[in-house]
Design a protein around this motif. Structure first.
Motif, short mmCIF file in Angstrom:
data_model
loop_
_atom_site.label_atom_id
_atom_site.label_comp_id
_atom_site.label_asym_id
_atom_site.label_seq_id
_atom_site.Cartn_x
_atom_site.Cartn_y
_atom_site.Cartn_z
N ASP A 1 0.83 -1.21 0.00
CA ASP A 1 0.00 0.00 0.00
C ASP A 1 0.86 1.26 0.00
O ASP A 1 0.51 2.27 -0.63
N ASN A 2 2.00 1.20 0.70
CA ASN A 2 2.90 2.36 0.81
C ASN A 2 3.95 2.38 -0.29
O ASN A 2 4.85 3.23 -0.25
N LYS A 3 3.83 1.45 -1.25
CA LYS A 3 4.77 1.36 -2.38
C LYS A 3 6.22 1.20 -1.92
O LYS A 3 7.16 1.72 -2.54
N GLU A 4 6.40 0.46 -0.83
CA GLU A 4 7.74 0.20 -0.32
C GLU A 4 8.43 -0.91 -1.09
O GLU A 4 9.67 -0.97 -1.13
N PHE A 5 7.65 -1.81 -1.69
CA PHE A 5 8.18 -2.92 -2.48
C PHE A 5 7.04 -3.52 -3.27
O PHE A 5 5.86 -3.18 -3.06
N SER A 6 7.40 -4.41 -4.19
CA SER A 6 6.41 -5.20 -4.93
C SER A 6 6.59 -6.66 -4.50
O SER A 6 7.70 -7.19 -4.58
N PHE A 7 5.50 -7.27 -4.05
CA PHE A 7 5.56 -8.63 -3.51
C PHE A 7 4.84 -9.60 -4.45
O PHE A 7 3.67 -9.40 -4.77
N PHE A 8 5.56 -10.63 -4.87
CA PHE A 8 5.00 -11.65 -5.76
C PHE A 8 5.06 -13.01 -5.06
O PHE A 8 6.02 -13.30 -4.34
N ALA A 9 4.05 -13.84 -5.28
CA ALA A 9 4.04 -15.19 -4.71
C ALA A 9 3.71 -16.20 -5.79
O ALA A 9 2.81 -15.99 -6.61
N VAL A 10 4.47 -17.30 -5.79
CA VAL A 10 4.26 -18.39 -6.74
C VAL A 10 4.07 -19.68 -5.97
O VAL A 10 4.89 -20.04 -5.11
N GLY A 11 2.96 -20.37 -6.24
CA GLY A 11 2.68 -21.64 -5.61
C GLY A 11 3.08 -22.80 -6.49
O GLY A 11 2.82 -22.80 -7.70
N VAL A 12 3.74 -23.78 -5.91
CA VAL A 12 4.20 -24.97 -6.62
C VAL A 12 3.44 -26.18 -6.11
O VAL A 12 3.19 -26.30 -4.91
N ALA A 13 3.04 -27.06 -7.03
CA ALA A 13 2.41 -28.34 -6.66
C ALA A 13 1.25 -28.12 -5.68
O ALA A 13 0.25 -27.52 -6.04
N ASN A 14 1.40 -28.60 -4.44
CA ASN A 14 0.30 -28.58 -3.48
C ASN A 14 0.32 -27.35 -2.57
O ASN A 14 -0.19 -27.40 -1.44
N ALA A 15 0.87 -26.27 -3.04
CA ALA A 15 0.89 -25.04 -2.23
C ALA A 15 -0.52 -24.62 -1.85
O ALA A 15 -1.47 -24.81 -2.61
N ASP A 16 -0.66 -24.06 -0.66
CA ASP A 16 -1.96 -23.57 -0.20
C ASP A 16 -2.20 -22.21 -0.84
O ASP A 16 -1.77 -21.16 -0.32
N MET A 17 -2.89 -22.19 -1.97
CA MET A 17 -3.10 -20.94 -2.71
C MET A 17 -4.03 -19.99 -1.96
O MET A 17 -3.96 -18.78 -2.14
N GLY A 18 -4.88 -20.54 -1.09
CA GLY A 18 -5.76 -19.70 -0.30
C GLY A 18 -4.98 -18.83 0.67
O GLY A 18 -5.24 -17.63 0.79
N ILE A 19 -4.02 -19.43 1.38
CA ILE A 19 -3.20 -18.64 2.30
C ILE A 19 -2.31 -17.68 1.52
O ILE A 19 -2.14 -16.52 1.91
N LEU A 20 -1.75 -18.13 0.40
CA LEU A 20 -0.92 -17.24 -0.41
C LEU A 20 -1.71 -16.02 -0.88
O LEU A 20 -1.17 -14.91 -0.96
N ALA A 21 -2.97 -16.22 -1.18
CA ALA A 21 -3.81 -15.10 -1.61
C ALA A 21 -4.00 -14.09 -0.49
O ALA A 21 -4.19 -12.89 -0.74
N GLN A 22 -3.97 -14.56 0.76
CA GLN A 22 -4.09 -13.65 1.89
C GLN A 22 -2.78 -12.92 2.19
O GLN A 22 -2.76 -11.86 2.82
N ILE A 23 -1.67 -13.51 1.73
CA ILE A 23 -0.36 -12.90 1.96
C ILE A 23 0.00 -11.92 0.85
O ILE A 23 0.52 -10.83 1.12
N ALA A 24 -0.26 -12.29 -0.39
CA ALA A 24 0.18 -11.52 -1.55
C ALA A 24 -0.97 -10.71 -2.13
O ALA A 24 -1.87 -11.28 -2.77
N PRO A 25 -1.00 -9.40 -1.94
CA PRO A 25 -2.11 -8.58 -2.44
C PRO A 25 -2.29 -8.64 -3.95
O PRO A 25 -3.40 -8.44 -4.45
#
Length: 222
Positions: free
Chosen positions: A153-177
């Protein structure tokens, strides 16, 4: 002396030798037990290709900086370095998935590096933080998620998340805007080719410019 001062983020003398603006990219890599076998082998191959691609771009060699944190347990594999100094490790698997701790460690590293740039009069692009995981956090991750959202939100960085195989995409969605992407199979090499291309484009621009990135095709699931 803090942990950050001990791990070697590159000396200030390097800023005198190379005063180019910096494009920092932090890799947060899941190396827990579940990544053993072909997954960790393909990740290692992808990392080598990433280094080679950056090394082929003379401007990116001066401007892009790579740092790596692995988790399972959390370990700082390398502080921020330009590709000519960065030597990718050959990762092996161990432990569980302390993703929350790894993210918070990474956020502190980025904060420290940005301060080092400012102290030395070095301009910089918005840092990239790139998380890759095949599982779900085995520690508390909610505070890390909140810090990621606030930083974005403060444009301090850009955060990307990539899920592999059985990654919990639901939790990743809560972490990575920005919303996580799912890796197609084990196409780590294609992912890192995209990442190197993207960083090359950013590093060739002026700091603060909006840059059109290549679409994440060829390595994501549709």
């Amino acid at each position: 002396m803090s942990d950050f001062e001990q791990i070697g983020f590159g000396s200030d003398d390097d800023f005198t030798r190379n005063p180019e603006p910096r494009c920092p990219c932090l890799l947060l890599l899941d190396t827990s037990h579940s990544m053993q076998g072909r997954a960790i082998s393909e990740l290692n191959r992808g990392i080598v290709a990433f280094k080679d691609e950056l090394a082929a771009d003379s401007l990116a060699m001066k401007r892009v900086e790579i740092a790596v944190v692995t988790f399972g347990p959390v370990n700082i594999d390398s502080g921020f370095q330009t590709p000519d100094y960065w030597q990718p490790a050959n990762f092996s698997t161990t432990g569980d998935t302390p993703m929350g701790q790894a993210i918070e460690q990474g956020l502190e590293m980025v904060r420290e590096r940005k301060q080092r740039y400012r102290d030395n009069g070095i301009s910089y692009y918005r840092p990239w933080i790139f998380l890759i995981t095949d599982g779900a956090p085995t520690d508390s991750w909610q505070r890390a998620a909140q810090r990621v959202r606030e930083g974005e939100d403060n444009k301090e960085f850009s955060f990307f998340a990539v899920g592999v195989a059985n990654a919990d995409m639901g939790i990743l969605a809560q972490i990575a805007p920005r919303g996580p992407l799912k890796l197609d199979g084990l196409k780590f090499r294609e992912l890192f080719m995209w990442l190197s291309n993207s960083l090359s484009r950013v590093s060739a621009s002026n700091t603060g410019d909006r840059v059109a990135l290549p679409p994440p095709t060829g390595w994501t699931e549709v």
